[in-house]
Scaffold this active site. Structure first.
Site, PDB file in Angstrom:
ATOM      1  N   CYS A 115      -0.900 -11.426  -2.119  1.00 41.04           N
ATOM      2  CA  CYS A 115      -1.857 -11.351  -3.239  1.00 41.04           C
ATOM      3  C   CYS A 115      -1.431 -12.200  -4.432  1.00 41.04           C
ATOM      4  O   CYS A 115      -2.259 -12.603  -5.244  1.00 41.04           O
ATOM      5  CB  CYS A 115      -2.033  -9.903  -3.684  1.00 41.04           C
ATOM      6  SG  CYS A 115      -2.702  -8.897  -2.362  1.00 41.04           S
ATOM      7  N   HIS A 263      -6.137 -10.651 -10.226  1.00 43.43           N
ATOM      8  CA  HIS A 263      -6.309 -10.608  -8.773  1.00 43.43           C
ATOM      9  C   HIS A 263      -7.175  -9.396  -8.460  1.00 43.43           C
ATOM     10  O   HIS A 263      -6.953  -8.306  -8.982  1.00 43.43           O
ATOM     11  CB  HIS A 263      -4.936 -10.490  -8.084  1.00 43.43           C
ATOM     12  CG  HIS A 263      -5.027  -9.946  -6.702  1.00 43.43           C
ATOM     13  ND1 HIS A 263      -5.819 -10.523  -5.743  1.00 43.43           N
ATOM     14  CD2 HIS A 263      -4.459  -8.855  -6.124  1.00 43.43           C
ATOM     15  CE1 HIS A 263      -5.723  -9.820  -4.626  1.00 43.43           C
ATOM     16  NE2 HIS A 263      -4.911  -8.795  -4.832  1.00 43.43           N
ATOM     17  N   ASN A 293     -11.258  -7.520  -1.638  1.00 49.45           N
ATOM     18  CA  ASN A 293      -9.969  -8.122  -1.998  1.00 49.45           C
ATOM     19  C   ASN A 293      -9.700  -9.267  -1.021  1.00 49.45           C
ATOM     20  O   ASN A 293      -9.502  -9.031   0.164  1.00 49.45           O
ATOM     21  CB  ASN A 293      -8.896  -7.028  -1.899  1.00 49.45           C
ATOM     22  CG  ASN A 293      -7.486  -7.531  -2.180  1.00 49.45           C
ATOM     23  OD1 ASN A 293      -7.235  -8.728  -2.177  1.00 49.45           O
ATOM     24  ND2 ASN A 293      -6.571  -6.606  -2.409  1.00 49.45           N
TER      25      ASN A 293
HETATM   26  O1  UT7 Z   1      -4.105  -6.497  -3.258  1.00 51.70           O
HETATM   27  C1  UT7 Z   1      -2.828  -6.029  -2.972  1.00 51.70           C
HETATM   28  C2  UT7 Z   1      -2.514  -4.858  -3.733  1.00 51.70           C
HETATM   29  N1  UT7 Z   1      -3.279  -3.718  -3.277  1.00 51.70           N
HETATM   30  C3  UT7 Z   1      -3.607  -2.791  -4.121  1.00 51.70           C
HETATM   31  O2  UT7 Z   1      -3.326  -2.929  -5.284  1.00 51.70           O
HETATM   32  C4  UT7 Z   1      -4.291  -1.557  -3.609  1.00 51.70           C
HETATM   33  C5  UT7 Z   1      -3.731  -0.365  -4.309  1.00 51.70           C
HETATM   34  N2  UT7 Z   1      -4.191   0.921  -3.812  1.00 51.70           N
HETATM   35  C6  UT7 Z   1      -5.484   1.288  -3.836  1.00 51.70           C
HETATM   36  O3  UT7 Z   1      -6.337   0.533  -4.238  1.00 51.70           O
HETATM   37  C7  UT7 Z   1      -5.834   2.706  -3.442  1.00 51.70           C
HETATM   38  O4  UT7 Z   1      -4.640   3.410  -3.222  1.00 51.70           O
HETATM   39  C8  UT7 Z   1      -6.723   2.789  -2.187  1.00 51.70           C
HETATM   40  C9  UT7 Z   1      -8.111   2.320  -2.536  1.00 51.70           C
HETATM   41  C10 UT7 Z   1      -6.159   1.943  -1.091  1.00 51.70           C
HETATM   42  C11 UT7 Z   1      -6.822   4.220  -1.695  1.00 51.70           C
HETATM   43  O5  UT7 Z   1      -7.297   5.059  -2.720  1.00 51.70           O
HETATM   44  P1  UT7 Z   1      -6.539   6.396  -3.068  1.00 51.70           P
HETATM   45  O6  UT7 Z   1      -7.309   7.048  -4.113  1.00 51.70           O
HETATM   46  O7  UT7 Z   1      -5.112   6.068  -3.376  1.00 51.70           O
HETATM   47  O8  UT7 Z   1      -6.679   7.241  -1.723  1.00 51.70           O
HETATM   48  P2  UT7 Z   1      -5.541   7.811  -0.757  1.00 51.70           P
HETATM   49  O9  UT7 Z   1      -4.900   6.720   0.025  1.00 51.70           O
HETATM   50  O10 UT7 Z   1      -4.643   8.711  -1.528  1.00 51.70           O
HETATM   51  O11 UT7 Z   1      -6.406   8.696   0.233  1.00 51.70           O
HETATM   52  C12 UT7 Z   1      -7.145   9.826  -0.221  1.00 51.70           C
HETATM   53  C13 UT7 Z   1      -7.936  10.418   0.925  1.00 51.70           C
HETATM   54  C14 UT7 Z   1      -7.104  10.654   2.176  1.00 51.70           C
HETATM   55  O12 UT7 Z   1      -7.572  11.825   2.787  1.00 51.70           O
HETATM   56  P3  UT7 Z   1      -6.792  13.231   2.567  1.00 51.70           P
HETATM   57  O13 UT7 Z   1      -5.405  13.008   3.094  1.00 51.70           O
HETATM   58  O14 UT7 Z   1      -6.831  13.488   1.104  1.00 51.70           O
HETATM   59  O15 UT7 Z   1      -7.621  14.181   3.370  1.00 51.70           O
HETATM   60  C15 UT7 Z   1      -7.439   9.480   3.062  1.00 51.70           C
HETATM   61  O16 UT7 Z   1      -7.284   9.765   4.427  1.00 51.70           O
HETATM   62  O17 UT7 Z   1      -8.972   9.509   1.307  1.00 51.70           O
HETATM   63  C16 UT7 Z   1      -8.890   9.274   2.738  1.00 51.70           C
HETATM   64  N3  UT7 Z   1      -9.351   7.907   2.975  1.00 51.70           N
HETATM   65  C17 UT7 Z   1     -10.634   7.578   3.184  1.00 51.70           C
HETATM   66  N4  UT7 Z   1     -11.745   8.313   3.225  1.00 51.70           N
HETATM   67  C18 UT7 Z   1     -12.910   7.671   3.451  1.00 51.70           C
HETATM   68  C19 UT7 Z   1      -8.587   6.766   3.030  1.00 51.70           C
HETATM   69  N5  UT7 Z   1      -9.382   5.725   3.258  1.00 51.70           N
HETATM   70  C20 UT7 Z   1     -10.651   6.195   3.359  1.00 51.70           C
HETATM   71  C21 UT7 Z   1     -11.903   5.575   3.590  1.00 51.70           C
HETATM   72  N6  UT7 Z   1     -12.988   6.348   3.603  1.00 51.70           N
HETATM   73  N7  UT7 Z   1     -12.010   4.231   3.735  1.00 51.70           N
END
Ligand code: UT7
Length: 336
Positions: A115, A263, A293
């Site tokens: 990135c 980014h 992204n």
């Molecule tokens: O570009 C390089 C750098 N990258 C970044 O900066 C990305 C940084 N991170 C993020 O943007 C966020 O962490 C994400 C968008 C990737 C994820 O969001 P989050 O709020 O941190 O969600 P999480 O990973 O903590 O997941 C929360 C819940 C989980 O379910 P449980 O365990 O709470 O039941 C996941 O399994 O959301 C679930 N989940 C989804 N649900 C529906 C994860 N992905 C999805 C999905 N659709 N696509």
């Protein structure tokens, strides 16, 4: 010593648009979750067989940048290509661009900083121009993510975020020390390399023969892995730090920023940074809503679009900032 300045910009994305609803037909996800957590509504995914490889998209963006720079392709002295999704394991896409554009045998360098790839690449180009070694450098960031993502529910935490595309700039010698790239700032913290990574196939891990031999349907090692919440927490801190570092280096304050182009990792990250610096909406450029992204391509695509939309004017202070896998992060301070 010279400065460098951007004299041409171009971008290219595949035609095929994939909406959040389209994704919900492939995996257990939904529009509400994706928009709420990331701000993304849709992204462009190349259709296999249409010729939209990483290098081909890079070439398309480069052609636009070269034309807008009003220069002949043979005036380019060097090529730098940033990507994490090269056409081949080796050689990298830089040489493919040189071949495809049919440019004389200038050097071509590939940058592997994910990135932050474009920020690293433009910083390297800036050093070559500063010393007088080269006058015009083609810098490309391009990614073809869609062919390498896990499009099942298992991969949903990563797959819904990423899009395909390319952006390119021509960086050229600037005699005025107060114009162009004022400074670049690069950082890395390798201790977190695993938190956002794709480990196989790799010589240090498992090579193709092992993957084929095991033939394990539960093997996720050749899909990208991201510890989302951990990456998010680090991103908002590092974005803020490295923008501040760039401003301080130049004796500037946050009020001096005319346009911040972060980014496009996650709209929530951009919004956090915007709030931290107290910037109004018209001073931050985001397009993640419709492109997702695009990793090394995200800043040059956004920069090109901001310029095309007339959001960058002569003498504006433009700040680029990136954070991602490595971890790596960086910023570029530009007096346009
Ligand atoms: O570009 C390089 C750098 N990258 C970044 O900066 C990305 C940084 N991170 C993020 O943007 C966020 O962490 C994400 C968008 C990737 C994820 O969001 P989050 O709020 O941190 O969600 P999480 O990973 O903590 O997941 C929360 C819940 C989980 O379910 P449980 O365990 O709470 O039941 C996941 O399994 O959301 C679930 N989940 C989804 N649900 C529906 C994860 N992905 C999805 C999905 N659709 N696509």
């Amino acid at each position: 010593m010279y400065n460098s300045k951007i004299i041409g910009l171009g971008s290219y994305v595949p035609d095929n648009i994939v909406t959040n609803d389209d994704l919900s037909k492939m995996m257990d996800t939904n529009d509400e979750w994706i928009q709420e957590r990331t701000g993304i509504k849709e992204r462009h995914w190349a259709v296999p067989g249409t010729g939209d490889t990483t290098s081909a998209m890079g070439v398309k963006a480069a052609k636009v940048a070269i034309e807008r720079a009003g220069m002949d392709k043979n005036d380019i002295d060097f090529i730098i290509f940033a990507t994490l999704s090269p056409d081949f394991y080796f050689p990298g896409p830089g040489v493919l661009v040189q071949k495809e554009l049919d440019i004389k045998t200038i050097g071509a360098l590939d940058v592997r900083n994910q990135c932050s790839g474009f920020v690293y690449a433009i910083s390297v180009a800036d050093q070559f121009i500063k010393t007088g070694m080269y006058k015009n450098i083609l810098v490309i960031g391009a990614e073809l993510h869609s062919h390498g993502l896990d499009k099942t529910t298992r991969g949903r935490g990563v797959t819904v975020i990423f899009g395909d595309g390319a952006g390119a700039v021509i960086l050229s010698r600037e005699e005025n020390p107060d114009k162009g790239l004022l400074s670049t700032h690069l950082h890395a913290q390798g201790e977190h390399f695993k938190e956002l990574s794709l480990v196989a196939p790799g010589m240090g891990q498992r090579w193709i023969n092992d993957i084929l031999k095991d033939n394990d349907p539960d093997d996720e090692s050749y899909f990208p892995y991201m510890n989302g919440p951990f990456v998010f927490k680090n991103a908002i801190v590092r974005f803020t730090e490295v923008i501040m570092e760039g401003l301080q280096k130049n004796g500037l304050v946050k009020e001096d920023i005319n346009l911040l182009i972060p980014h496009q990792a996650n709209l929530r990250i951009s919004q956090f940074v915007q709030k931290k610096f107290g910037l109004s909406d018209d001073r931050v450029f985001n397009n993640i809503m419709t492109y997702g992204n695009t990793t090394a391509a995200s800043i040059p695509i956004a920069l090109t679009q901001a310029w095309e939309q007339g959001k960058i004017k002569e003498n504006d202070l433009v700040v680029l900032a990136a954070f991602g896998s490595g971890f790596t992060w960086g910023s570029v301070i530009i007096r346009w």
